[in-house]
Design a protein around this motif. Structure first.
Motif, PDB file in Angstrom:
ATOM      1  N   ALA A  35     -20.472 -31.306  -8.462  1.00  0.00           N
ATOM      2  CA  ALA A  35     -19.201 -32.010  -8.652  1.00  0.00           C
ATOM      3  C   ALA A  35     -18.712 -32.636  -7.357  1.00  0.00           C
ATOM      4  CB  ALA A  35     -18.147 -31.044  -9.190  1.00  0.00           C
ATOM      5  N   ALA A  36     -19.093 -32.038  -6.224  1.00  0.00           N
ATOM      6  CA  ALA A  36     -18.618 -32.527  -4.928  1.00  0.00           C
ATOM      7  C   ALA A  36     -19.405 -33.716  -4.411  1.00  0.00           C
ATOM      8  CB  ALA A  36     -18.674 -31.396  -3.902  1.00  0.00           C
ATOM      9  N   GLN A  37     -20.536 -34.033  -5.038  1.00  0.00           N
ATOM     10  CA  GLN A  37     -21.319 -35.193  -4.584  1.00  0.00           C
ATOM     11  C   GLN A  37     -20.478 -36.466  -4.696  1.00  0.00           C
ATOM     12  OE1 GLN A  37     -25.014 -34.557  -7.047  1.00  0.00           O
ATOM     13  NE2 GLN A  37     -26.024 -34.964  -5.096  1.00  0.00           N
ATOM     14  N   GLU A  38     -20.660 -37.331  -3.716  1.00  0.00           N
ATOM     15  CA  GLU A  38     -19.852 -38.553  -3.658  1.00  0.00           C
ATOM     16  C   GLU A  38     -19.883 -39.331  -4.974  1.00  0.00           C
ATOM     17  OE1 GLU A  38     -17.989 -39.161  -1.023  1.00  0.00           O
ATOM     18  OE2 GLU A  38     -17.115 -40.920  -1.991  1.00  0.00           O
ATOM     19  N   LYS A  39     -21.072 -39.422  -5.572  1.00  0.00           N
ATOM     20  CA  LYS A  39     -21.217 -40.210  -6.806  1.00  0.00           C
ATOM     21  C   LYS A  39     -20.560 -39.544  -8.006  1.00  0.00           C
ATOM     22  CE  LYS A  39     -25.734 -38.171  -7.879  1.00  0.00           C
ATOM     23  NZ  LYS A  39     -27.171 -38.446  -8.095  1.00  0.00           N
ATOM     24  N   ASN A  40     -20.226 -38.246  -7.881  1.00  0.00           N
ATOM     25  CA  ASN A  40     -19.644 -37.522  -9.019  1.00  0.00           C
ATOM     26  C   ASN A  40     -18.163 -37.201  -8.859  1.00  0.00           C
ATOM     27  OD1 ASN A  40     -22.117 -37.414 -10.380  1.00  0.00           O
ATOM     28  ND2 ASN A  40     -22.720 -35.540  -9.312  1.00  0.00           N
ATOM     29  N   LYS A  41     -17.584 -37.546  -7.726  1.00  0.00           N
ATOM     30  CA  LYS A  41     -16.192 -37.188  -7.461  1.00  0.00           C
ATOM     31  C   LYS A  41     -15.271 -37.774  -8.534  1.00  0.00           C
ATOM     32  CE  LYS A  41     -16.397 -36.442  -2.475  1.00  0.00           C
ATOM     33  NZ  LYS A  41     -16.025 -36.953  -1.142  1.00  0.00           N
ATOM     34  N   GLY A  42     -14.422 -36.901  -9.086  1.00  0.00           N
ATOM     35  CA  GLY A  42     -13.454 -37.332 -10.095  1.00  0.00           C
ATOM     36  C   GLY A  42     -13.985 -37.355 -11.512  1.00  0.00           C
ATOM     37  N   LYS A  43     -15.284 -37.136 -11.685  1.00  0.00           N
ATOM     38  CA  LYS A  43     -15.868 -37.202 -13.030  1.00  0.00           C
ATOM     39  C   LYS A  43     -15.849 -35.864 -13.754  1.00  0.00           C
ATOM     40  CE  LYS A  43     -19.155 -40.938 -11.931  1.00  0.00           C
ATOM     41  NZ  LYS A  43     -20.594 -41.299 -11.860  1.00  0.00           N
ATOM     42  N   PHE A  44     -15.979 -34.779 -12.982  1.00  0.00           N
ATOM     43  CA  PHE A  44     -16.132 -33.464 -13.605  1.00  0.00           C
ATOM     44  C   PHE A  44     -15.167 -32.452 -12.982  1.00  0.00           C
ATOM     45  CE2 PHE A  44     -20.422 -35.463 -13.186  1.00  0.00           C
ATOM     46  CZ  PHE A  44     -20.595 -35.808 -14.516  1.00  0.00           C
ATOM     47  N   LYS A  45     -15.005 -31.317 -13.681  1.00  0.00           N
ATOM     48  CA  LYS A  45     -14.199 -30.218 -13.130  1.00  0.00           C
ATOM     49  C   LYS A  45     -14.791 -28.892 -13.596  1.00  0.00           C
ATOM     50  CE  LYS A  45     -10.943 -30.170 -17.027  1.00  0.00           C
ATOM     51  NZ  LYS A  45      -9.539 -30.370 -17.471  1.00  0.00           N
ATOM     52  N   LEU A  46     -14.565 -27.852 -12.828  1.00  0.00           N
ATOM     53  CA  LEU A  46     -14.988 -26.518 -13.217  1.00  0.00           C
ATOM     54  C   LEU A  46     -13.937 -25.918 -14.146  1.00  0.00           C
ATOM     55  CD1 LEU A  46     -16.529 -26.974 -10.381  1.00  0.00           C
ATOM     56  CD2 LEU A  46     -16.766 -24.496 -10.430  1.00  0.00           C
ATOM     57  N   ALA A  47     -14.404 -25.162 -15.183  1.00  0.00           N
ATOM     58  CA  ALA A  47     -13.467 -24.527 -16.105  1.00  0.00           C
ATOM     59  C   ALA A  47     -12.739 -23.368 -15.440  1.00  0.00           C
ATOM     60  CB  ALA A  47     -14.222 -24.047 -17.347  1.00  0.00           C
ATOM     61  N   GLY A  48     -13.321 -22.822 -14.370  1.00  0.00           N
ATOM     62  CA  GLY A  48     -12.661 -21.733 -13.652  1.00  0.00           C
ATOM     63  C   GLY A  48     -12.848 -20.381 -14.313  1.00  0.00           C
ATOM     64  N   LEU A  49     -13.924 -20.203 -15.070  1.00  0.00           N
ATOM     65  CA  LEU A  49     -14.204 -18.932 -15.735  1.00  0.00           C
ATOM     66  C   LEU A  49     -15.101 -18.067 -14.846  1.00  0.00           C
ATOM     67  CD1 LEU A  49     -15.018 -20.345 -19.294  1.00  0.00           C
ATOM     68  CD2 LEU A  49     -12.789 -19.773 -18.297  1.00  0.00           C
ATOM     69  N   SER A  50     -15.058 -16.780 -15.067  1.00  0.00           N
ATOM     70  CA  SER A  50     -15.931 -15.852 -14.340  1.00  0.00           C
ATOM     71  C   SER A  50     -16.741 -15.095 -15.379  1.00  0.00           C
ATOM     72  CB  SER A  50     -15.106 -14.901 -13.471  1.00  0.00           C
ATOM     73  OG  SER A  50     -14.431 -15.606 -12.459  1.00  0.00           O
ATOM     74  N   LEU A  51     -17.842 -15.693 -15.812  1.00  0.00           N
ATOM     75  CA  LEU A  51     -18.618 -15.134 -16.906  1.00  0.00           C
ATOM     76  C   LEU A  51     -19.641 -14.112 -16.434  1.00  0.00           C
ATOM     77  CD1 LEU A  51     -19.204 -18.475 -18.852  1.00  0.00           C
ATOM     78  CD2 LEU A  51     -17.355 -16.808 -19.130  1.00  0.00           C
ATOM     79  N   SER A  52     -19.856 -14.010 -15.134  1.00  0.00           N
ATOM     80  CA  SER A  52     -20.759 -13.000 -14.568  1.00  0.00           C
ATOM     81  C   SER A  52     -20.484 -12.911 -13.073  1.00  0.00           C
ATOM     82  CB  SER A  52     -22.231 -13.386 -14.798  1.00  0.00           C
ATOM     83  OG  SER A  52     -22.572 -14.503 -13.996  1.00  0.00           O
ATOM     84  N   ASN A  53     -20.981 -11.857 -12.435  1.00  0.00           N
ATOM     85  CA  ASN A  53     -20.914 -11.726 -10.977  1.00  0.00           C
ATOM     86  C   ASN A  53     -22.308 -11.906 -10.406  1.00  0.00           C
ATOM     87  OD1 ASN A  53     -18.147 -11.146 -10.950  1.00  0.00           O
ATOM     88  ND2 ASN A  53     -18.520  -8.960 -11.230  1.00  0.00           N
ATOM     89  N   GLU A  54     -22.452 -12.859  -9.494  1.00  0.00           N
ATOM     90  CA  GLU A  54     -23.743 -13.130  -8.860  1.00  0.00           C
ATOM     91  C   GLU A  54     -23.593 -12.960  -7.349  1.00  0.00           C
ATOM     92  OE1 GLU A  54     -26.249 -13.594 -10.811  1.00  0.00           O
ATOM     93  OE2 GLU A  54     -25.134 -13.933 -12.664  1.00  0.00           O
ATOM     94  N   ASN A  55     -24.041 -11.817  -6.849  1.00  0.00           N
ATOM     95  CA  ASN A  55     -23.979 -11.547  -5.413  1.00  0.00           C
ATOM     96  C   ASN A  55     -25.225 -12.094  -4.734  1.00  0.00           C
ATOM     97  OD1 ASN A  55     -21.554  -9.830  -4.599  1.00  0.00           O
ATOM     98  ND2 ASN A  55     -22.258  -8.761  -6.460  1.00  0.00           N
ATOM     99  N   TYR A  56     -25.050 -13.153  -3.944  1.00  0.00           N
ATOM    100  CA  TYR A  56     -26.191 -13.755  -3.261  1.00  0.00           C
ATOM    101  C   TYR A  56     -26.556 -12.921  -2.030  1.00  0.00           C
ATOM    102  CZ  TYR A  56     -25.317 -18.095  -5.908  1.00  0.00           C
ATOM    103  OH  TYR A  56     -25.142 -19.040  -6.889  1.00  0.00           O
TER     104      TYR A  56
END
Length: 281
Positions: free
Chosen positions: A207-228
């Protein structure tokens, strides 16, 4: 005659060895130490296709949060940026790369879990991600996973994230599996699909890529925990301790926060605080 044959055999063996070295271009390494050219280097596995996380750009440079973490840790281990060789670490090959000694470390959106810990050790975690949804910026009908029932959900073929939604959260979702996330983004933009799911860190990068700015958004859900975590050879406690120390220093001196803002900030991504180190402690 015997002496001649023995000499010939030795010569042939030397020739074969030289040929093998030439074909390999000196690329075979133990993942760290001295290179064929005599210079000190470290080989680190990262993703090459995840903007914001780990990406190889057309000009051959590497960007992303994992790249920044890898570069910081390498410096604490005694390697300057110019002494790092980044090697592509696709998800299915990460354990093999470590076990075979092809890389010293893997910093590649690598979630720590018990199955992986049977084959490799981890340092960290250094980042907590959650499975989330990416939708079009004007989308208002998807605010929770259950809203995906009867809607078209996209993810990469074989993705555990998609299956998690399909089997546990929205069984009636129409799952569309594409070879890569870029195809999902194209489908999302032209309304062929309604949402894309994977780790929020990866979604934020796209979403942060220059070509995609303003087109998409995150729903803000936490459907799992992924510890990198940072993957390393099983049993290498000394390296694990040093990497953990580097991660703690990166958080303490502000470099971790700076890397998060730099790589995920443009997507208005709400990151979790740096997680506590649990591996090896």
């Amino acid at each position: 005659m015997k002496l001649y044959k023995a000499g010939a055999a030795v010569a042939a063996a030397v020739a074969l060895a030289l040929t093998a070295t030439a074909c390999g271009g000196g690329s075979k390494s133990s993942g760290g130490g001295d290179s064929a050219a005599g210079g000190k280097k470290i080989v680190i596995g990262i993703k090459f296709d995840q903007p914001g996380v780990g990406l190889k750009t057309p000009d051959g440079k590497f960007t992303g949060f994992d790249v920044d973490v890898a570069t910081y840790v390498a410096k604490e281990l005694g390697y300057e940026a110019s002494q790092i060789e980044f090697k592509q670490a696709v998800s299915s090959e990460r354990e093999n790369l470590i076990s075979n000694g092809d890389v010293k470390l893997v910093v590649a959106s690598y979630s720590i879990n018990d199955k992986r810990k049977e084959k490799v050790d981890f340092a960290g975690p250094y980042f907590l991600a959650h499975q989330d949804l990416l939708v079009r910026a004007d989308e208002t009908s998807i605010t929770k996973a259950e809203d995906l029932n009867k809607k078209k959900l996209c993810s990469v073929t074989g993705s555990t994230s998609a299956q998690n939604v399909k089997t546990k959260l929205a069984p009636e979702a129409d799952l569309q599996e594409f070879p890569g996330y870029s195809e999902c983004l194209t489908g999302l933009e032209n309304k062929a699909v309604d949402a894309l799911t994977t780790d929020n860190s990866i979604l934020a990068g796209y979403a942060a890529q220059e070509k995609n700015k303003g087109k998409f958004k995150l729903a803000g859900l936490s459907l799992s925990n992924e510890n990198y975590g940072i993957g390393l050879k099983k049993g290498d406690k000394d390296l694990q301790t040093k990497v953990n120390a580097a991660l703690k220093k990166m958080v303490a001196d502000g470099a971790w926060d700076a890397a998060v803002k730099k790589n995920f900030g443009p997507a208005n991504y709400k990151n979790e605080p740096a997680p506590q180190i649990t591996e090896g402690s």
